[in-house]
Design a protein around this motif. Structure first.
Motif, PDB file in Angstrom:
ATOM      1  N   LEU A  99      73.594  22.989  37.178  1.00  0.00           N
ATOM      2  CA  LEU A  99      74.946  22.758  36.672  1.00  0.00           C
ATOM      3  C   LEU A  99      75.472  21.406  37.149  1.00  0.00           C
ATOM      4  O   LEU A  99      76.108  20.663  36.385  1.00  0.00           O
ATOM      5  CB  LEU A  99      75.880  23.875  37.144  1.00  0.00           C
ATOM      6  CG  LEU A  99      75.954  25.131  36.285  1.00  0.00           C
ATOM      7  CD1 LEU A  99      76.721  26.222  37.022  1.00  0.00           C
ATOM      8  CD2 LEU A  99      76.628  24.825  34.951  1.00  0.00           C
ATOM      9  N   ASP A 100      75.215  21.093  38.409  1.00  0.00           N
ATOM     10  CA  ASP A 100      75.641  19.799  38.942  1.00  0.00           C
ATOM     11  C   ASP A 100      74.955  18.660  38.195  1.00  0.00           C
ATOM     12  O   ASP A 100      75.572  17.616  37.927  1.00  0.00           O
ATOM     13  CB  ASP A 100      75.302  19.707  40.429  1.00  0.00           C
ATOM     14  CG  ASP A 100      76.115  20.683  41.274  1.00  0.00           C
ATOM     15  OD1 ASP A 100      77.176  21.144  40.800  1.00  0.00           O
ATOM     16  OD2 ASP A 100      75.676  21.000  42.399  1.00  0.00           O
ATOM     17  N   LYS A 101      73.672  18.864  37.858  1.00  0.00           N
ATOM     18  CA  LYS A 101      72.931  17.849  37.116  1.00  0.00           C
ATOM     19  C   LYS A 101      73.514  17.660  35.726  1.00  0.00           C
ATOM     20  O   LYS A 101      73.615  16.523  35.236  1.00  0.00           O
ATOM     21  CB  LYS A 101      71.456  18.247  37.025  1.00  0.00           C
ATOM     22  CG  LYS A 101      70.563  17.200  36.374  1.00  0.00           C
ATOM     23  CD  LYS A 101      70.511  15.925  37.190  1.00  0.00           C
ATOM     24  CE  LYS A 101      69.538  14.920  36.601  1.00  0.00           C
ATOM     25  NZ  LYS A 101      69.558  13.629  37.329  1.00  0.00           N
TER      26      LYS A 101
ATOM     27  N   PHE B   1      68.217  17.557  27.868  1.00  0.00           N
ATOM     28  CA  PHE B   1      67.129  18.069  28.704  1.00  0.00           C
ATOM     29  C   PHE B   1      67.695  18.909  29.850  1.00  0.00           C
ATOM     30  O   PHE B   1      67.153  19.968  30.186  1.00  0.00           O
ATOM     31  CB  PHE B   1      66.298  16.910  29.254  1.00  0.00           C
ATOM     32  CG  PHE B   1      64.993  17.325  29.864  1.00  0.00           C
ATOM     33  CD1 PHE B   1      63.873  17.528  29.082  1.00  0.00           C
ATOM     34  CD2 PHE B   1      64.883  17.524  31.231  1.00  0.00           C
ATOM     35  CE1 PHE B   1      62.656  17.920  29.638  1.00  0.00           C
ATOM     36  CE2 PHE B   1      63.674  17.915  31.807  1.00  0.00           C
ATOM     37  CZ  PHE B   1      62.565  18.113  31.009  1.00  0.00           C
ATOM     38  N   SER B   2      68.796  18.455  30.452  1.00  0.00           N
ATOM     39  CA  SER B   2      69.420  19.203  31.547  1.00  0.00           C
ATOM     40  C   SER B   2      69.998  20.522  31.045  1.00  0.00           C
ATOM     41  O   SER B   2      69.926  21.548  31.735  1.00  0.00           O
ATOM     42  CB  SER B   2      70.522  18.361  32.198  1.00  0.00           C
ATOM     43  OG  SER B   2      69.976  17.221  32.822  1.00  0.00           O
TER      44      SER B   2
ATOM     45  N   ASN C 180      67.262  22.917  30.695  1.00  0.00           N
ATOM     46  CA  ASN C 180      66.892  23.384  32.024  1.00  0.00           C
ATOM     47  C   ASN C 180      67.847  24.476  32.498  1.00  0.00           C
ATOM     48  O   ASN C 180      67.432  25.493  33.076  1.00  0.00           O
ATOM     49  CB  ASN C 180      66.913  22.212  33.009  1.00  0.00           C
ATOM     50  CG  ASN C 180      65.908  22.370  34.133  1.00  0.00           C
ATOM     51  OD1 ASN C 180      65.218  23.373  34.242  1.00  0.00           O
ATOM     52  ND2 ASN C 180      65.823  21.364  34.979  1.00  0.00           N
ATOM     53  N   LEU C 181      69.134  24.286  32.240  1.00  0.00           N
ATOM     54  CA  LEU C 181      70.115  25.305  32.606  1.00  0.00           C
ATOM     55  C   LEU C 181      69.862  26.592  31.828  1.00  0.00           C
ATOM     56  O   LEU C 181      69.924  27.698  32.394  1.00  0.00           O
ATOM     57  CB  LEU C 181      71.528  24.781  32.327  1.00  0.00           C
ATOM     58  CG  LEU C 181      72.684  25.685  32.736  1.00  0.00           C
ATOM     59  CD1 LEU C 181      72.687  25.925  34.244  1.00  0.00           C
ATOM     60  CD2 LEU C 181      74.015  25.080  32.292  1.00  0.00           C
ATOM     61  N   ALA C 182      69.571  26.460  30.539  1.00  0.00           N
ATOM     62  CA  ALA C 182      69.261  27.635  29.721  1.00  0.00           C
ATOM     63  C   ALA C 182      68.063  28.390  30.289  1.00  0.00           C
ATOM     64  O   ALA C 182      68.071  29.620  30.378  1.00  0.00           O
ATOM     65  CB  ALA C 182      68.990  27.206  28.275  1.00  0.00           C
ATOM     66  N   ARG C 183      67.047  27.641  30.708  1.00  0.00           N
ATOM     67  CA  ARG C 183      65.857  28.273  31.269  1.00  0.00           C
ATOM     68  C   ARG C 183      66.195  29.050  32.538  1.00  0.00           C
ATOM     69  O   ARG C 183      65.738  30.182  32.728  1.00  0.00           O
ATOM     70  CB  ARG C 183      64.798  27.194  31.562  1.00  0.00           C
ATOM     71  CG  ARG C 183      63.478  27.727  32.102  1.00  0.00           C
ATOM     72  CD  ARG C 183      62.481  26.593  32.279  1.00  0.00           C
ATOM     73  NE  ARG C 183      62.960  25.575  33.198  1.00  0.00           N
ATOM     74  CZ  ARG C 183      62.823  25.650  34.523  1.00  0.00           C
ATOM     75  NH1 ARG C 183      62.231  26.711  35.081  1.00  0.00           N
ATOM     76  NH2 ARG C 183      63.277  24.700  35.296  1.00  0.00           N
ATOM     77  N   HIS C 184      67.015  28.464  33.402  1.00  0.00           N
ATOM     78  CA  HIS C 184      67.393  29.148  34.643  1.00  0.00           C
ATOM     79  C   HIS C 184      68.233  30.394  34.363  1.00  0.00           C
ATOM     80  O   HIS C 184      68.175  31.361  35.127  1.00  0.00           O
ATOM     81  CB  HIS C 184      68.161  28.191  35.555  1.00  0.00           C
ATOM     82  CG  HIS C 184      67.278  27.368  36.437  1.00  0.00           C
ATOM     83  ND1 HIS C 184      66.970  27.732  37.735  1.00  0.00           N
ATOM     84  CD2 HIS C 184      66.597  26.214  36.207  1.00  0.00           C
ATOM     85  CE1 HIS C 184      66.166  26.829  38.273  1.00  0.00           C
ATOM     86  NE2 HIS C 184      65.920  25.899  37.365  1.00  0.00           N
ATOM     87  N   TRP C 185      68.993  30.368  33.299  1.00  0.00           N
ATOM     88  CA  TRP C 185      69.849  31.515  32.975  1.00  0.00           C
ATOM     89  C   TRP C 185      69.181  32.512  32.033  1.00  0.00           C
ATOM     90  O   TRP C 185      69.794  33.497  31.628  1.00  0.00           O
ATOM     91  CB  TRP C 185      71.159  31.013  32.355  1.00  0.00           C
ATOM     92  CG  TRP C 185      72.121  30.464  33.368  1.00  0.00           C
ATOM     93  CD1 TRP C 185      72.033  30.538  34.714  1.00  0.00           C
ATOM     94  CD2 TRP C 185      73.344  29.762  33.084  1.00  0.00           C
ATOM     95  NE1 TRP C 185      73.111  29.930  35.306  1.00  0.00           N
ATOM     96  CE2 TRP C 185      73.935  29.447  34.331  1.00  0.00           C
ATOM     97  CE3 TRP C 185      73.995  29.373  31.911  1.00  0.00           C
ATOM     98  CZ2 TRP C 185      75.142  28.758  34.445  1.00  0.00           C
ATOM     99  CZ3 TRP C 185      75.198  28.692  32.018  1.00  0.00           C
ATOM    100  CH2 TRP C 185      75.768  28.391  33.260  1.00  0.00           C
TER     101      TRP C 185
END
Length: 279
Positions: free
Chosen positions: A177-179, A207-208, A211-216
Motif C-alpha cells: 500500500l505504501d508503494k 504494476f504496484s 502486486n496489491l491485488a495479489r497480496h489481497w
C-alpha cells in the motif's frame, strides 16, 4: 459442397471437426479465407475465444459456455491443422504432449506419490515440477519463460508470483500500500512538470496495484471487468433517465449526468447484494 457430401454423415465429434478443418484448409476446394490464414493471423481469435469462455463462465451461462468451448476447441484444431501442413505437429502429437505433461506433474494420481497432501502442498509440487522443466529447457533465470503475449495484468501477476517464490516479496500488504502511494506521488510529480516519464510512472503504478491485488487475493483482470460492467450498467441507467425526459447524453450537461450517476450509485448501494453479473 454437395448435400450428399460424406462429411454430413460423419458422427459428431473430434474426428469430424478435424475433417471439417482439413476441408476448410484444402488448397483446391477449401474456403479462400481459411486457406490464407497462418498462426499469427489466427492467434488473436484464439485469445478472443478464451476470453469468451471466461465470460460465459462468469455469467454462469452454461448454454453459451457449450458454444464457446466449441469455438475454443476449433482454435486448437485450426492451429494443429496448420502445424500438420507445415510438418511441425498435429492434433495427435498435441494431445500426446499434454497427456504426458499432466501424468508427469501428478505423480500422486498417476504414480506412487502419496495423495495425503493439501492443495497448497500440491500447488508447490506443481511449481517445483514446472521449474525443473524450465531448467531442462535452459531457462535458468527466475523470470525466464513468462510468455510475452500474455495480457499485461496477467503477466504482471505471473512475474510477481515468480519473484515471490524465490523470496523477493513483502511479507504483508502494508508496504505494498505504501508503494502504491509512492507511485501515485511520483506519477503526480511527473504530470506536474509535464515530464516525459508519465507513461513509465503510470506503468509502475499499475504494476504496484497488481502486486496489491495479489497480496489481497484479488484477480485484477476480474476486478477490472467488474468495474467496466458497472460503468456500462450505470451509464445505461443515466441514458434511460435522460430518455425519460426526451433527451440524450449529448443534450445534458456533465453536472446533470454526474448527479444522475450519484443517484444511481446510492440506489444500488441501498439494494441487497447481488451476485456479480459476469464481471
Amino acid at each position: 459442397m454437395a448435400i450428399d457430401d460424406p462429411i454430413h454423415g460423419m458422427p459428431d465429434g473430434t474426428l469430424k471437426l478435424i475433417e471439417v478443418m482439413r476441408r476448410l484448409r484444402d488448397s483446391e476446394t477449401g474456403c479462400p479465407w481459411d486457406i490464407e490464414q497462418d498462426f499469427a493471423s489466427i492467434a488473436p481469435f484464439t485469445i478472443e475465444e478464451a476470453y469468451e469462455v471466461a465470460d460465459a463462465i462468469a455469467r454462469e451461462s452454461w448454454d453459451d459456455l457449450e458454444g464457446e468451448l466449441g469455438d475454443l476447441l476449433l482454435q486448437v484444431v485450426y492451429h494443429s491443422q496448420m502445424g500438420s501442413e507445415d510438418g511441425h505437429f498435429d492434433l495427435a502429437s498435441v494431445t500426446r504432449r499434454i497427456c504426458a505433461k499432466m501424468i508427469s506433474r501428478h505423480p500422486h494420481v498417476f504414480g506412487s506419490d502419496s495423495r495425503d497432501k493439501t492443495a497448497g502442498e500440491q500447488s508447490r509440487d506443481w511449481e517445483t515440477a514446472k521449474a525443473a522443466e524450465r531448467t531442462a529447457l535452459g531457462e535458468t533465470r527466475t523470470l525466464d519463460g513468462v510468455a510475452l503475449g500474455l495480457p499485461a495484468l496477467l503477466r504482471a501477476m505471473k512475474l510477481q508470483g515468480r519473484l515471490a517464490a524465490v523470496g523477493f516479496d513483502w511479507e504483508d500488504s502494508r508496504p505494498v500500500l505504501d508503494k502504491v502511494a509512492e507511485e501515485i506521488a511520483e506519477l503526480n510529480e511527473a504530470f506536474s512538470v509535464a515530464a516525459d516519464g508519465i507513461d513509465e510512472e503510470f506503468g509502475d503504478l499499475l504494476f504496484s496495484l497488481v502486486n496489491l491485488a495479489r497480496h489481497w487475493g484479488v484477480d485484477p483482470e476480474a476486478a477490472l471487468r467488474h468495474a467496466n460492467a458497472k460503468v456500462e450498467r450505470r451509464f445505461a441507467s443515466v441514458e434511460d433517465r435522460l430518455a425519460a425526459t426526451g433527451r440524450s447524453p449529448a443534450e445534458a450537461t456533465p453536472a446533470e449526468m454526474d448527479s444522475l450517476w450519484e443517484d444511481i450509485k446510492l440506489e444500488e448501494r441501498a439494494q441487497p447484494a447481488q451476485p456479480r453479473d459476469g464481471t
